[in-house]
Design a protein around this motif. Structure first.
Motif, mmCIF file in Angstrom:
data_model
loop_
_atom_site.group_PDB
_atom_site.id
_atom_site.type_symbol
_atom_site.label_atom_id
_atom_site.label_comp_id
_atom_site.label_asym_id
_atom_site.label_seq_id
_atom_site.Cartn_x
_atom_site.Cartn_y
_atom_site.Cartn_z
ATOM 1 N N TYR A 110 0.846 -1.191 0.000
ATOM 2 C CA TYR A 110 0.000 0.000 0.000
ATOM 3 C C TYR A 110 0.883 1.243 0.000
ATOM 4 O O TYR A 110 1.729 1.428 0.875
ATOM 5 N N LEU A 111 0.679 2.073 -0.999
ATOM 6 C CA LEU A 111 1.490 3.267 -1.199
ATOM 7 C C LEU A 111 0.698 4.516 -0.845
ATOM 8 O O LEU A 111 -0.447 4.684 -1.263
ATOM 9 N N CYS A 112 1.321 5.372 -0.078
ATOM 10 C CA CYS A 112 0.762 6.675 0.268
ATOM 11 C C CYS A 112 1.400 7.715 -0.648
ATOM 12 O O CYS A 112 2.626 7.687 -0.869
ATOM 13 N N ALA A 113 0.593 8.624 -1.204
ATOM 14 C CA ALA A 113 1.114 9.677 -2.085
ATOM 15 C C ALA A 113 0.508 11.014 -1.683
ATOM 16 O O ALA A 113 -0.671 11.092 -1.333
ATOM 17 N N VAL A 114 1.319 12.037 -1.750
ATOM 18 C CA VAL A 114 0.921 13.374 -1.307
ATOM 19 C C VAL A 114 1.283 14.373 -2.390
ATOM 20 O O VAL A 114 2.384 14.305 -2.951
ATOM 21 N N ASN A 115 0.364 15.285 -2.687
ATOM 22 C CA ASN A 115 0.657 16.324 -3.676
ATOM 23 C C ASN A 115 1.603 17.365 -3.104
ATOM 24 O O ASN A 115 1.363 17.909 -2.025
ATOM 25 N N LYS A 116 2.664 17.647 -3.848
ATOM 26 C CA LYS A 116 3.593 18.699 -3.454
ATOM 27 C C LYS A 116 3.008 20.026 -3.895
ATOM 28 O O LYS A 116 2.607 20.175 -5.038
ATOM 29 N N ARG A 117 2.962 20.961 -2.998
ATOM 30 C CA ARG A 117 2.298 22.232 -3.271
ATOM 31 C C ARG A 117 2.937 22.995 -4.415
ATOM 32 O O ARG A 117 2.271 23.631 -5.213
ATOM 33 N N SER A 118 4.261 22.914 -4.547
ATOM 34 C CA SER A 118 4.977 23.822 -5.437
ATOM 35 C C SER A 118 4.826 23.499 -6.920
ATOM 36 O O SER A 118 4.763 24.399 -7.741
ATOM 37 N N ASN A 119 4.785 22.219 -7.275
ATOM 38 C CA ASN A 119 4.787 21.926 -8.709
ATOM 39 C C ASN A 119 3.879 20.756 -9.078
ATOM 40 O O ASN A 119 4.097 20.105 -10.085
ATOM 41 N N TYR A 120 2.868 20.494 -8.282
ATOM 42 C CA TYR A 120 1.816 19.506 -8.562
ATOM 43 C C TYR A 120 2.273 18.054 -8.499
ATOM 44 O O TYR A 120 1.467 17.169 -8.645
ATOM 45 N N GLN A 121 3.537 17.790 -8.315
ATOM 46 C CA GLN A 121 3.965 16.396 -8.395
ATOM 47 C C GLN A 121 3.508 15.611 -7.174
ATOM 48 O O GLN A 121 3.347 16.162 -6.085
ATOM 49 N N LEU A 122 3.279 14.329 -7.387
ATOM 50 C CA LEU A 122 2.965 13.415 -6.300
ATOM 51 C C LEU A 122 4.271 12.909 -5.697
ATOM 52 O O LEU A 122 5.154 12.452 -6.420
ATOM 53 N N ILE A 123 4.360 13.008 -4.383
ATOM 54 C CA ILE A 123 5.492 12.448 -3.656
ATOM 55 C C ILE A 123 5.017 11.170 -2.981
ATOM 56 O O ILE A 123 3.966 11.170 -2.326
ATOM 57 N N TRP A 124 5.795 10.110 -3.122
ATOM 58 C CA TRP A 124 5.352 8.794 -2.699
ATOM 59 C C TRP A 124 6.173 8.279 -1.530
ATOM 60 O O TRP A 124 7.383 8.501 -1.449
ATOM 61 N N GLY A 125 5.486 7.555 -0.656
ATOM 62 C CA GLY A 125 6.198 6.754 0.311
ATOM 63 C C GLY A 125 6.698 5.482 -0.365
ATOM 64 O O GLY A 125 6.326 5.183 -1.504
ATOM 65 N N ALA A 126 7.526 4.733 0.353
ATOM 66 C CA ALA A 126 8.089 3.495 -0.211
ATOM 67 C C ALA A 126 7.095 2.340 -0.126
ATOM 68 O O ALA A 126 7.322 1.291 -0.737
ATOM 69 N N GLY A 127 6.015 2.535 0.618
ATOM 70 C CA GLY A 127 4.974 1.508 0.684
ATOM 71 C C GLY A 127 5.078 0.617 1.905
ATOM 72 O O GLY A 127 6.168 0.410 2.449
ATOM 73 N N THR A 128 3.922 0.117 2.337
ATOM 74 C CA THR A 128 3.840 -0.857 3.424
ATOM 75 C C THR A 128 3.310 -2.158 2.855
ATOM 76 O O THR A 128 2.249 -2.175 2.224
ATOM 77 N N LYS A 129 4.060 -3.233 3.081
ATOM 78 C CA LYS A 129 3.608 -4.542 2.618
ATOM 79 C C LYS A 129 2.630 -5.117 3.636
ATOM 80 O O LYS A 129 2.969 -5.274 4.811
ATOM 81 N N LEU A 130 1.426 -5.420 3.187
ATOM 82 C CA LEU A 130 0.374 -5.969 4.040
ATOM 83 C C LEU A 130 0.156 -7.435 3.682
ATOM 84 O O LEU A 130 -0.012 -7.769 2.508
#
Lengths: 113, 111
Positions: free
Chosen positions: B87-107
Motif C-alpha cells: 500500500y502506497l501513500c502519495a501526497v501532492n507537493k504544493r509547489s509543482n503539482y507532483q505526487l510524492i510517494w512513500g516506499a509503501g507498506t507490505k500488508l
C-alpha cells in the motif's frame, strides 16, 4: 470505458540507445504524468503535462523528455540509456492535472543491458 | 527526513480483522492525499483520496487525514487474503503539482 493504455509492455535495450514509451489517457482526461519505479521503492515523478504544456518536472537528467499531443496522448523519450534506467515506467492520467487523483496504466518494463 | 514516510512492514493481519496503515508527510502545504494498492509486478491502483481533515469511507476502506499532525491513515475492515499487497501513500507537493510517494507498506492477510 478503456483505462490508461501504455505501449510497449516490455522492452529490452542496450546502453547508449534511445527509447520512446507511449501512453493514452482515459477518455476525457487532459493531464498525463510519467513516473519511474524501481523495485522496492515508490514511483518517482518525472513529468506532468496538462493541455500539451509541461506542468511539472522531477529531478531527472535532460536525457529524459516528454510531450503531449492534441489528442492528450503522450510520449516519454529517454536518450543515451544507462543501466540505471532499468525500471517500470508508469503513465497516469488525471481529469485536470494539478491536485486531482491519478489513474495508472499497466506500465512499461524497460531493461537496459 | 523523507518527504513521505511509511513503515515498510510487513504488516501481518488475520483474515477478518482491521488493518491499519499509516503515513506521515513533511510539507504542511500539501492539499491532496492518496492511497494506492500495488500487487507484485503490477501498477498502482487508486484506493482512496482525501482532501479535507477527518474521515472518508468507501466500502471496507476508510481514509483518515489529520493536517495538524501531518499524517494520513488507511483502515481496511474485514480484511481478506486478496487485500495482501503493498500500500502506497502519495501526497501532492504544493509547489509543482507532483505526487510524492512513500516506499509503501507490505500488508499480509493471513487466512
Amino acid at each position: 470505458d478503456a483505462g490508461v493504455t501504455q505501449s510497449p509492455t516490455h522492452l529490452i535495450k542496450t546502453r547508449g540507445q534511445h527509447v520512446t514509451l507511449r501512453c493514452s489517457p482515459i477518455s476525457g482526461h487532459k493531464s498525463v504524468s510519467w513516473y519511474q519505479q524501481v523495485l522496492g521503492q515508490g514511483p518517482q515523478f518525472i513529468f506532468q503535462y496538462y493541455e500539451k504544456e509541461e506542468r511539472g518536472r522531477g529531478n531527472f537528467p535532460d536525457r529524459f523528455s516528454a510531450r503531449q499531443f492534441p489528442n492528450y496522448s503522450s510520449e516519454l523519450n529517454v536518450n543515451a540509456l544507462l543501466l540505471g534506467d532499468s525500471a517500470l515506467y508508469l503513465c497516469a492520467s488525471s481529469p485536470e492535472g494539478g491536485y486531482y487523483e491519478q489513474y495508472f496504466g499497466p506500465g512499461t518494463r524497460l531493461t537496459v543491458t | 527526513q523523507k518527504e513521505v514516510e511509511q513503515n515498510s512492514g510487513p504488516l501481518s493481519v488475520p483474515e477478518g480483522a482491521i488493518a491499519s496503515l499509516n503515513c506521515t508527510y513533511s510539507d504542511r502545504g500539501s492539499q491532496s492525499f492518496f492511497w494506492y494498492r500495488q500487487y507484485s509486478g503490477k501498477s498502482p491502483e487508486l484506493i482512496m483520496f482525501i482532501y479535507s481533515n477527518g474521515d472518508k469511507e468507501d466500502g471496507r476502506f476508510t481514509a483518515q487525514l489529520n493536517k495538524a499532525s501531518q499524517y494520513v491513515s488507511l483502515l481496511i475492515r474485514d480484511s481478506q487474503p486478496s487485500d495482501s499487497a503493498t500500500y502506497l501513500c502519495a501526497v501532492n507537493k504544493r509547489s509543482n503539482y507532483q505526487l510524492i510517494w512513500g516506499a509503501g507498506t507490505k500488508l499480509i492477510i493471513k487466512p
